[in-house]
Motif scaffolding. Structure first.
Motif, PDB file in Angstrom:
ATOM      1  N   MET A 226       0.820  -1.207   0.000  1.00 40.63           N
ATOM      2  CA  MET A 226       0.000   0.000   0.000  1.00 40.63           C
ATOM      3  C   MET A 226       0.856   1.260   0.000  1.00 40.63           C
ATOM      4  O   MET A 226       0.496   2.271  -0.599  1.00 40.63           O
ATOM      5  CB  MET A 226      -0.964  -0.014   1.191  1.00 40.63           C
ATOM      6  CG  MET A 226      -2.076  -1.038   1.033  1.00 40.63           C
ATOM      7  SD  MET A 226      -3.347  -0.935   2.321  1.00 40.63           S
ATOM      8  CE  MET A 226      -2.432  -1.538   3.742  1.00 40.63           C
TER       9      MET A 226
ATOM     10  N   GLU B 255       1.647   1.924  -3.368  1.00 42.53           N
ATOM     11  CA  GLU B 255       0.424   2.163  -4.143  1.00 42.53           C
ATOM     12  C   GLU B 255       0.117   1.037  -5.128  1.00 42.53           C
ATOM     13  O   GLU B 255      -0.296   1.267  -6.260  1.00 42.53           O
ATOM     14  CB  GLU B 255       0.511   3.510  -4.875  1.00 42.53           C
ATOM     15  CG  GLU B 255       0.661   4.698  -3.926  1.00 42.53           C
ATOM     16  CD  GLU B 255       0.698   6.035  -4.638  1.00 42.53           C
ATOM     17  OE1 GLU B 255       0.791   6.051  -5.886  1.00 42.53           O
ATOM     18  OE2 GLU B 255       0.628   7.068  -3.952  1.00 42.53           O
ATOM     19  N   TYR B 256       0.323  -0.206  -4.690  1.00 44.13           N
ATOM     20  CA  TYR B 256      -0.056  -1.358  -5.494  1.00 44.13           C
ATOM     21  C   TYR B 256      -1.570  -1.538  -5.434  1.00 44.13           C
ATOM     22  O   TYR B 256      -2.233  -1.087  -4.489  1.00 44.13           O
ATOM     23  CB  TYR B 256       0.621  -2.624  -4.967  1.00 44.13           C
ATOM     24  CG  TYR B 256       2.107  -2.717  -5.251  1.00 44.13           C
ATOM     25  CD1 TYR B 256       2.806  -1.642  -5.800  1.00 44.13           C
ATOM     26  CD2 TYR B 256       2.810  -3.878  -4.974  1.00 44.13           C
ATOM     27  CE1 TYR B 256       4.169  -1.729  -6.054  1.00 44.13           C
ATOM     28  CE2 TYR B 256       4.172  -3.971  -5.222  1.00 44.13           C
ATOM     29  CZ  TYR B 256       4.851  -2.893  -5.761  1.00 44.13           C
ATOM     30  OH  TYR B 256       6.192  -2.985  -6.014  1.00 44.13           O
ATOM     31  N   ASP B 257      -2.120  -2.224  -6.453  1.00 40.76           N
ATOM     32  CA  ASP B 257      -3.552  -2.494  -6.421  1.00 40.76           C
ATOM     33  C   ASP B 257      -3.826  -3.647  -5.465  1.00 40.76           C
ATOM     34  O   ASP B 257      -2.909  -4.204  -4.853  1.00 40.76           O
ATOM     35  CB  ASP B 257      -4.086  -2.784  -7.832  1.00 40.76           C
ATOM     36  CG  ASP B 257      -3.436  -4.002  -8.466  1.00 40.76           C
ATOM     37  OD1 ASP B 257      -2.882  -4.857  -7.734  1.00 40.76           O
ATOM     38  OD2 ASP B 257      -3.472  -4.116  -9.710  1.00 40.76           O
ATOM     39  N   ILE B 258      -5.100  -4.024  -5.341  1.00 46.88           N
ATOM     40  CA  ILE B 258      -5.472  -5.027  -4.343  1.00 46.88           C
ATOM     41  C   ILE B 258      -4.801  -6.375  -4.609  1.00 46.88           C
ATOM     42  O   ILE B 258      -4.401  -7.080  -3.683  1.00 46.88           O
ATOM     43  CB  ILE B 258      -7.010  -5.188  -4.282  1.00 46.88           C
ATOM     44  CG1 ILE B 258      -7.390  -6.135  -3.124  1.00 46.88           C
ATOM     45  CG2 ILE B 258      -7.572  -5.680  -5.617  1.00 46.88           C
ATOM     46  CD1 ILE B 258      -8.881  -6.179  -2.848  1.00 46.88           C
TER      47      ILE B 258
ATOM     48  N   TYR C 142      -6.335  -4.036   4.404  1.00 47.46           N
ATOM     49  CA  TYR C 142      -6.734  -3.336   3.178  1.00 47.46           C
ATOM     50  C   TYR C 142      -8.046  -2.575   3.362  1.00 47.46           C
ATOM     51  O   TYR C 142      -8.235  -1.498   2.779  1.00 47.46           O
ATOM     52  CB  TYR C 142      -6.874  -4.329   2.025  1.00 47.46           C
ATOM     53  CG  TYR C 142      -7.103  -3.662   0.702  1.00 47.46           C
ATOM     54  CD1 TYR C 142      -6.041  -3.138  -0.031  1.00 47.46           C
ATOM     55  CD2 TYR C 142      -8.394  -3.542   0.173  1.00 47.46           C
ATOM     56  CE1 TYR C 142      -6.257  -2.508  -1.246  1.00 47.46           C
ATOM     57  CE2 TYR C 142      -8.616  -2.916  -1.039  1.00 47.46           C
ATOM     58  CZ  TYR C 142      -7.539  -2.396  -1.749  1.00 47.46           C
ATOM     59  OH  TYR C 142      -7.760  -1.769  -2.950  1.00 47.46           O
TER      60      TYR C 142
ATOM     61  N   GLN D  62      -8.870   4.947   4.815  1.00 47.18           N
ATOM     62  CA  GLN D  62      -7.659   5.581   4.287  1.00 47.18           C
ATOM     63  C   GLN D  62      -6.937   6.417   5.344  1.00 47.18           C
ATOM     64  O   GLN D  62      -5.712   6.431   5.408  1.00 47.18           O
ATOM     65  CB  GLN D  62      -8.036   6.474   3.092  1.00 47.18           C
ATOM     66  CG  GLN D  62      -6.861   7.149   2.394  1.00 47.18           C
ATOM     67  CD  GLN D  62      -6.032   6.160   1.603  1.00 47.18           C
ATOM     68  OE1 GLN D  62      -6.532   5.110   1.202  1.00 47.18           O
ATOM     69  NE2 GLN D  62      -4.767   6.485   1.390  1.00 47.18           N
TER      70      GLN D  62
END
Length: 202
Positions: free
Chosen positions: A23, A26-29, A76, A80
């Motif tokens: 995270m 900034e990787y995706d799920i 996850y 935020q």
């Protein structure tokens, strides 16, 4: 029982650590899950290869994979605004994973009647292997290769288990706390190993 508890602690801690790093980058799920799984199970896979255990044994750990998935999902799904707090806890979870998996790896090698040298290597690889793979996939300089004290604590765990100084369940938990605490102190107070640069001074 001690083995299972340490495996669970290490899996949860490293899965969370990998998810936090993903995270931060900034990787995706999907990247979050992949990096978390690699961090949690990569060290054990490398250890198995080097001490002669089939890597396929990892796929028998269905419960741990499920636990890792739940841990990563919880991280996850946090709001935020809470992520900066998770980032500050990243090193803490990494310290727990290092300690738990270093001891677990050492115990694994002892159960296979490996010599002390193999026990120490198993401790280092299990404790830091997943973190190394995580850092490489995240495009970071592996933590274990910096001058910051990291793998030394895994060596301490390996020596303590391999020489028989620590063997009972209670003493193993005490060792877990000691190794994790030393790791936390080392990054809190910026303890470093000596290093020598070949770069020319300006």
């Amino acid at each position: 029982m001690t083995w299972e508890v340490l495996s669970m602690i290490g899996t949860i801690a490293f899965a969370i650590s990998g998810a936090i790093v993903a995270m931060e980058e900034e990787y995706d799920i999907l990247g979050v899950y992949i990096l978390g799984i690699v961090t949690a199970f990569g060290g054990g896979a490398v250890r198995n290869v080097l001490i002669g255990v089939p890597v396929s044994i990892l796929w028998q750990q269905q419960t741990l994979f499920f636990i890792a998935f739940i841990a990563m999902t919880i991280v996850y799904l946090f709001p935020q605004k809470t992520l900066p707090h998770w980032q500050r806890w990243g090193n803490f979870f990494d310290a727990l994973g290092l300690s738990a998996f270093a001891i677990q790896g050492a115990l694994y090698a002892v159960q296979m009647n490996r010599p002390l040298s193999a026990v120490i290597v198993a401790a280092v690889l299990t404790g830091s292997g997943g973190g190394m793979i995580r850092d490489i996939l995240a495009g970071r300089k592996p933590l274990v290769l910096r001058d910051e004290i990291y793998a030394v604590w895994a060596i301490v765990a390996g020596v303590a288990v391999g020489t028989g100084i620590v063997h009972s369940s209670v003493s193993l938990y005490v060792l877990f706390v000691i190794v994790a605490t030393l790791r936390i102190l080392s990054y809190t107070y910026n303890w470093k190993l000596p290093n020598k640069s070949l770069k020319a001074e300006n």
